[in-house]
Design a protein around this motif. Structure first.
Motif, PDB file in Angstrom:
ATOM      1  N   ALA A   1      31.237  -2.242  26.324  1.00  9.85           N
ATOM      2  CA  ALA A   1      31.698  -0.978  25.748  1.00  9.85           C
ATOM      3  C   ALA A   1      32.489  -0.168  26.763  1.00  9.85           C
ATOM      4  O   ALA A   1      33.508   0.465  26.424  1.00  9.85           O
ATOM      5  N   LEU A   2      32.053  -0.185  28.012  1.00 12.16           N
ATOM      6  CA  LEU A   2      32.744   0.571  29.051  1.00 12.16           C
ATOM      7  C   LEU A   2      34.141   0.017  29.305  1.00 12.16           C
ATOM      8  O   LEU A   2      35.082   0.780  29.571  1.00 12.16           O
ATOM      9  N   ALA A   3      34.290  -1.295  29.236  1.00 15.83           N
ATOM     10  CA  ALA A   3      35.613  -1.896  29.437  1.00 15.83           C
ATOM     11  C   ALA A   3      36.608  -1.361  28.414  1.00 15.83           C
ATOM     12  O   ALA A   3      37.763  -1.062  28.744  1.00 15.83           O
ATOM     13  N   LEU A   4      36.177  -1.219  27.168  1.00 11.19           N
ATOM     14  CA  LEU A   4      37.057  -0.683  26.139  1.00 11.19           C
ATOM     15  C   LEU A   4      37.323   0.804  26.352  1.00 11.19           C
ATOM     16  O   LEU A   4      38.473   1.260  26.278  1.00 11.19           O
TER      17      LEU A   4
ATOM     18  N   GLU B   1      39.565  -3.818  32.886  1.00 16.46           N
ATOM     19  CA  GLU B   1      39.123  -5.188  32.613  1.00 16.46           C
ATOM     20  C   GLU B   1      37.990  -5.650  33.528  1.00 16.46           C
ATOM     21  O   GLU B   1      37.234  -6.552  33.177  1.00 16.46           O
ATOM     22  N   ARG B   2      37.849  -5.031  34.698  1.00 23.24           N
ATOM     23  CA  ARG B   2      36.821  -5.501  35.639  1.00 23.24           C
ATOM     24  C   ARG B   2      35.419  -5.419  35.049  1.00 23.24           C
ATOM     25  O   ARG B   2      34.525  -6.178  35.436  1.00 23.24           O
ATOM     26  N   PHE B   3      35.220  -4.513  34.107  1.00 24.70           N
ATOM     27  CA  PHE B   3      33.891  -4.401  33.515  1.00 24.70           C
ATOM     28  C   PHE B   3      33.610  -5.547  32.545  1.00 24.70           C
ATOM     29  O   PHE B   3      32.447  -5.866  32.286  1.00 24.70           O
ATOM     30  N   HIS B   4      34.656  -6.168  32.020  1.00 22.86           N
ATOM     31  CA  HIS B   4      34.446  -7.393  31.248  1.00 22.86           C
ATOM     32  C   HIS B   4      33.834  -8.474  32.129  1.00 22.86           C
ATOM     33  O   HIS B   4      33.020  -9.276  31.673  1.00 22.86           O
ATOM     34  N   ALA B   5      34.241  -8.509  33.400  1.00 19.16           N
ATOM     35  CA  ALA B   5      33.697  -9.511  34.320  1.00 19.16           C
ATOM     36  C   ALA B   5      32.204  -9.291  34.537  1.00 19.16           C
ATOM     37  O   ALA B   5      31.424 -10.253  34.615  1.00 19.16           O
ATOM     38  N   THR B   6      31.782  -8.026  34.647  1.00 19.08           N
ATOM     39  CA  THR B   6      30.353  -7.737  34.779  1.00 19.08           C
ATOM     40  C   THR B   6      29.599  -8.193  33.541  1.00 19.08           C
ATOM     41  O   THR B   6      28.537  -8.834  33.633  1.00 19.08           O
ATOM     42  N   ALA B   7      30.143  -7.885  32.366  1.00 19.51           N
ATOM     43  CA  ALA B   7      29.501  -8.305  31.122  1.00 19.51           C
ATOM     44  C   ALA B   7      29.418  -9.820  31.038  1.00 19.51           C
ATOM     45  O   ALA B   7      28.385 -10.383  30.644  1.00 19.51           O
ATOM     46  N   ALA B   8      30.490 -10.497  31.416  1.00 20.60           N
ATOM     47  CA  ALA B   8      30.517 -11.961  31.338  1.00 20.60           C
ATOM     48  C   ALA B   8      29.501 -12.582  32.281  1.00 20.60           C
ATOM     49  O   ALA B   8      28.832 -13.572  31.936  1.00 20.60           O
ATOM     50  N   GLU B   9      29.350 -12.009  33.470  1.00 25.27           N
ATOM     51  CA  GLU B   9      28.382 -12.534  34.432  1.00 25.27           C
ATOM     52  C   GLU B   9      26.963 -12.392  33.908  1.00 25.27           C
ATOM     53  O   GLU B   9      26.152 -13.318  33.980  1.00 25.27           O
ATOM     54  N   ALA B  10      26.642 -11.222  33.342  1.00 20.48           N
ATOM     55  CA  ALA B  10      25.312 -11.027  32.766  1.00 20.48           C
ATOM     56  C   ALA B  10      25.107 -11.932  31.555  1.00 20.48           C
ATOM     57  O   ALA B  10      24.004 -12.467  31.336  1.00 20.48           O
TER      58      ALA B  10
ATOM     59  N   ASN C   1      25.681 -11.018  22.306  1.00 20.93           N
ATOM     60  CA  ASN C   1      26.735 -11.996  22.050  1.00 20.93           C
ATOM     61  C   ASN C   1      27.853 -11.391  21.199  1.00 20.93           C
ATOM     62  O   ASN C   1      29.041 -11.612  21.462  1.00 20.93           O
ATOM     63  N   GLU C   2      27.482 -10.614  20.187  1.00 18.84           N
ATOM     64  CA  GLU C   2      28.500  -9.960  19.372  1.00 18.84           C
ATOM     65  C   GLU C   2      29.296  -8.942  20.185  1.00 18.84           C
ATOM     66  O   GLU C   2      30.527  -8.875  20.077  1.00 18.84           O
ATOM     67  N   ASP C   3      28.610  -8.138  20.977  1.00 21.96           N
ATOM     68  CA  ASP C   3      29.303  -7.124  21.760  1.00 21.96           C
ATOM     69  C   ASP C   3      30.219  -7.738  22.797  1.00 21.96           C
ATOM     70  O   ASP C   3      31.229  -7.149  23.187  1.00 21.96           O
ATOM     71  N   MET C   4      29.864  -8.932  23.256  1.00 19.45           N
ATOM     72  CA  MET C   4      30.682  -9.637  24.239  1.00 19.45           C
ATOM     73  C   MET C   4      31.920 -10.260  23.602  1.00 19.45           C
ATOM     74  O   MET C   4      32.985 -10.329  24.220  1.00 19.45           O
ATOM     75  N   THR C   5      31.795 -10.732  22.381  1.00 16.33           N
ATOM     76  CA  THR C   5      32.848 -11.557  21.792  1.00 16.33           C
ATOM     77  C   THR C   5      33.662 -10.872  20.701  1.00 16.33           C
ATOM     78  O   THR C   5      34.730 -11.357  20.334  1.00 16.33           O
ATOM     79  N   GLU C   6      33.173  -9.764  20.151  1.00 19.32           N
ATOM     80  CA  GLU C   6      33.852  -9.113  19.036  1.00 19.32           C
ATOM     81  C   GLU C   6      34.256  -7.692  19.406  1.00 19.32           C
ATOM     82  O   GLU C   6      33.484  -6.965  20.028  1.00 19.32           O
TER      83      GLU C   6
ATOM     84  N   SER D   1      29.403   9.517  10.747  1.00 17.12           N
ATOM     85  CA  SER D   1      29.395   8.153  10.204  1.00 17.12           C
ATOM     86  C   SER D   1      29.199   7.122  11.312  1.00 17.12           C
ATOM     87  O   SER D   1      29.611   5.968  11.177  1.00 17.12           O
ATOM     88  N   ILE D   2      28.561   7.515  12.401  1.00 21.38           N
ATOM     89  CA  ILE D   2      28.436   6.667  13.585  1.00 21.38           C
ATOM     90  C   ILE D   2      27.775   5.328  13.230  1.00 21.38           C
ATOM     91  O   ILE D   2      26.888   5.255  12.378  1.00 21.38           O
ATOM     92  N   THR D   3      28.241   4.266  13.865  1.00 20.82           N
ATOM     93  CA  THR D   3      27.679   2.929  13.661  1.00 20.82           C
ATOM     94  C   THR D   3      26.960   2.508  14.930  1.00 20.82           C
ATOM     95  O   THR D   3      26.885   3.261  15.899  1.00 20.82           O
ATOM     96  N   SER D   4      26.450   1.288  14.949  1.00 26.04           N
ATOM     97  CA  SER D   4      25.729   0.838  16.141  1.00 26.04           C
ATOM     98  C   SER D   4      26.686   0.460  17.264  1.00 26.04           C
ATOM     99  O   SER D   4      26.250   0.249  18.393  1.00 26.04           O
ATOM    100  N   ARG D   5      27.970   0.364  16.959  1.00 24.74           N
ATOM    101  CA  ARG D   5      28.914   0.020  18.023  1.00 24.74           C
ATOM    102  C   ARG D   5      30.324   0.436  17.648  1.00 24.74           C
ATOM    103  O   ARG D   5      30.958  -0.152  16.781  1.00 24.74           O
ATOM    104  N   GLU D   6      30.805   1.501  18.271  1.00 26.52           N
ATOM    105  CA  GLU D   6      32.200   1.886  18.153  1.00 26.52           C
ATOM    106  C   GLU D   6      32.574   2.776  19.313  1.00 26.52           C
ATOM    107  O   GLU D   6      31.713   3.297  20.025  1.00 26.52           O
ATOM    108  N   LEU D   7      33.864   2.933  19.514  1.00 23.87           N
ATOM    109  CA  LEU D   7      34.392   3.897  20.470  1.00 23.87           C
ATOM    110  C   LEU D   7      35.048   5.006  19.670  1.00 23.87           C
ATOM    111  O   LEU D   7      35.901   4.754  18.823  1.00 23.87           O
TER     112      LEU D   7
END
Length: 595
Positions: free
Chosen positions: A462-465, A470-479, A501-506, A532-538
């Motif tokens: 979420a932080l990467a978005l 992009e560096r935060f994608h690397a942290t997510a991918a490592e975890a 897995n969904e948050d990583m790939t979608e 109208s907040i959902t479980s995952r949005e920016l």
């Protein structure tokens, strides 16, 4: 780490043999340290760890019955060095033994190797038998298994065949006759409910019903007098609660009921969220500082049954006294509650919740910050810092940014993620971010925790978005390489792995309001998005006059009036100018994310 209630399966069912008379001698408990093992080596003794929780009824019974029994006291004083730890105060030790519930009893040889690990309440005869058996034969028992070789996933995406197995497990983990996920205690498992809510919003009517049924059933765990949610119910039904109230349970409940209300506008969900919020405000909030305490005890008097007490009115309860509140202030627990308050504010519009979140975050920054963006657990950490504190506060600041658009909150979330990458990264690729830098003792190296790595995947993605970095994608991918390892991914419960897995790939829903933040139309559109907040949005506001806008891959057209845009991985909407149209548009966008 948020404590998963599935690990609280304990040996509570042992019949009590009566209250023992005071033992002829006292037990001398020490704090956890290498010194305890040094003493054991010098005196040719074993080390016994009593890992307890200050709110735990059966921990109190252990203290008042088992540890006062004359035979137990004699054996302990003769051959054991005694260590007592409050698991809330030591996330590293808590994560290490969480599968044994509280109380957990662990016996070590003087070199730090484990001999026995026992779960739950141990009555005096069982305890004395165990202690004597260890003296007679100190070889490790069947509870001590050799740690296997860990093999991380080859990629940061769960392979299709493994993903299918996890999804089947999630399906089987739902208790169809009774409701809820899990088959022993009944409780509100946050991640299981959230995953069902998310799939329900994508058109899965069965999962939507399961989420709604579980949320309804879990209202049986709400205290009808003071509000707030009890930890769990025993006996595979929802009506026999254990009465302790943990801040982690309140945060989980507040978030899930808020998300559900934002999606369905079910008044029962809002009432449940309000009940939790009222309780936290009145009982677990420091009046002067505005920060949040850890828990309220299940017992008015340690070790005594309390069902009758909790059936009383407010006046009746207060006449007898109020169960003890653990007034420690931990960064991790405050981060959890700040995050939940942001969702509650978004869904309900209760401005007091946002003010509480801001005030607590400000106090934690002043009193728990570490150089470089990290956070201590307490005033002084004997073995920290711990991953969970910086991770929870990073999530809290990102949640604040999502509902306010304050760039300082995004800056704090970014600093927390940088601190995590610098201080808790695995020693080898895919090895999982570790709970603590320091080893708990010389015989045990730092380990990763699954729940913490799941949360880190979701936070960093979420932080990467939000930041455009992009560096935060690397942290997510490592975890995620740790989470996606078969030996980790197949552990119950499964929802956290599926969410990660969904948050990583979608790509999440990206809600952007274009216009000046002070513009009344911008405020109205932003408010409609929050409701109208959902479980995952920016959710963000972009002012065309901003001299230093955040990086984004979307180009918004110049307009003469405030407008809201919804973007998914596939497409962006045409401009939306009316707040009353936003909810339907967000619900449609959720359907478009269906796999």
């Amino acid at each position: 780490m948020r404590l998963r209630l599935a690990v609280f399966i304990s040996l509570m069912m042992f019949a009590l043999t009566g209250w023992a008379s005071p033992a002829p001698g006292a037990l001398h408990w020490k704090a956890w340290s290498d010194g305890a093992f040094a003493q054991a080596r010098a005196e040719h003794k074993f080390v016994l760890l009593d890992l307890e929780a200050v709110w735990c009824h059966w921990c109190h019974v252990m203290d008042d019955v088992t540890y006062r029994d004359p035979v137990v006291v004699q054996l302990l004083n003769r051959r054991y060095v005694l260590v007592k730890v409050d698991q809330d105060s030591r996330p590293d030790i808590s994560n290490r033994y969480q599968d044994y519930g509280w109380p957990a009893t662990v016996v070590f040889a003087a070199d730090g190797s484990e001999i026995v690990k026992r779960q739950g309440y141990l009555p005096p005869k069982l305890m004395s038998s165990m202690l004597q058996a260890i003296i007679d034969d100190p070889s490790p028992g069947p509870s001590v298994e050799k740690e296997g070789v860990f093999r991380p996933a080859s990629d940061s995406v769960i392979k299709p065949a493994l993903l299918a197995r996890i999804e089947v497990q999630y399906e089987k983990q739902y208790d169809k006759p009774v409701g809820g996920w899990g088959f022993v205690h009944k409780y509100l498992d946050e991640e299981s409910v959230e995953y069902a809510i998310r799939q329900g919003a994508r058109g899965n009517a069965e999962y939507a019903k399961r989420a709604a049924d579980t949320l309804h059933d879990a209202t049986n765990l709400l205290d009808p007098v003071w509000g707030g949610m009890y930890q769990y119910s025993v006996g595979r039904h929802w009506t026999e609660p254990h009465f302790e109230k943990l801040i982690s349970i309140q945060a989980d409940a507040l978030r899930e009921y808020s998300l559900a209300y934002a999606q369905t506008q079910n008044a029962e969900d809002l009432n449940a969220a309000q009940s939790v919020h009222r309780y936290v405000t009145n009982f677990l909030t420091a009046p002067s500082a505005g920060v949040f305490f850890v828990s309220q005890d299940a017992d008015l008097h340690d070790g005594q049954e309390n069902e009758t007490y909790f059936k009383l009115s407010d006046e009746g309860r207060r006449a007898q006294g109020i169960p003890r509140v653990d007034t420690h202030v931990y960064a991790r627990e405050n981060g959890w509650m700040i995050d939940a308050l942001c969702d509650y504010y978004a869904a309900s519009g209760d401005a007091s919740a946002l003010e509480q979140a801001r005030r607590a975050a400000g106090w934690i920054v002043v009193h728990r910050s570490l150089p470089g963006g990290g956070f201590r657990h307490d005033d002084v950490d004997p073995a920290g810092p711990y991953l969970g504190d910086t991770l929870a506060m990073g999530q809290a600041f990102l949640a604040l940014y999502n509902v306010t658009g304050d760039r300082e909150d995004l800056k704090a979330a970014t600093a927390a993620a940088q601190y995590i990458a610098a201080h808790f990264a695995p020693a080898s690729a895919g090895g999982g971010f570790v709970t603590a830098q320091k080893a708990t003792d010389a015989a045990y190296r730092p380990h990763p925790d699954r729940d913490e790595n799941v949360a880190l995947v979701r936070f960093a993605s979420a932080l990467a978005l939000a930041s455009g970095e992009e560096r935060f994608h690397a942290t997510a991918a490592e975890a995620m390489r740790y989470v996606a390892a078969e030996s980790v991914a197949l552990r119950p419960l499964s929802a956290g792995v599926l969410l990660a897995n969904e948050d990583m790939t979608e790509s999440p829903i990206h809600v952007t309001v274009v216009g000046a933040a002070s513009n009344a139309d911008v405020v109205a559109l932003h408010t409609a998005a929050l409701r109208s907040i959902t479980s995952r949005e920016l959710i963000e506001i972009r002012d065309p006059a901003d001299p230093a806008p955040l990086t984004t891959s979307v180009t918004y057209p110049p307009l003469k009036r405030a407008a809201l845009f919804l973007c998914t991985a596939q497409a962006c909407s045409s401009p939306i100018f009316r707040g009353e149209e936003v909810r339907a548009k967000i619900q449609r966008a959720q359907l478009q994310t269906q796999r």
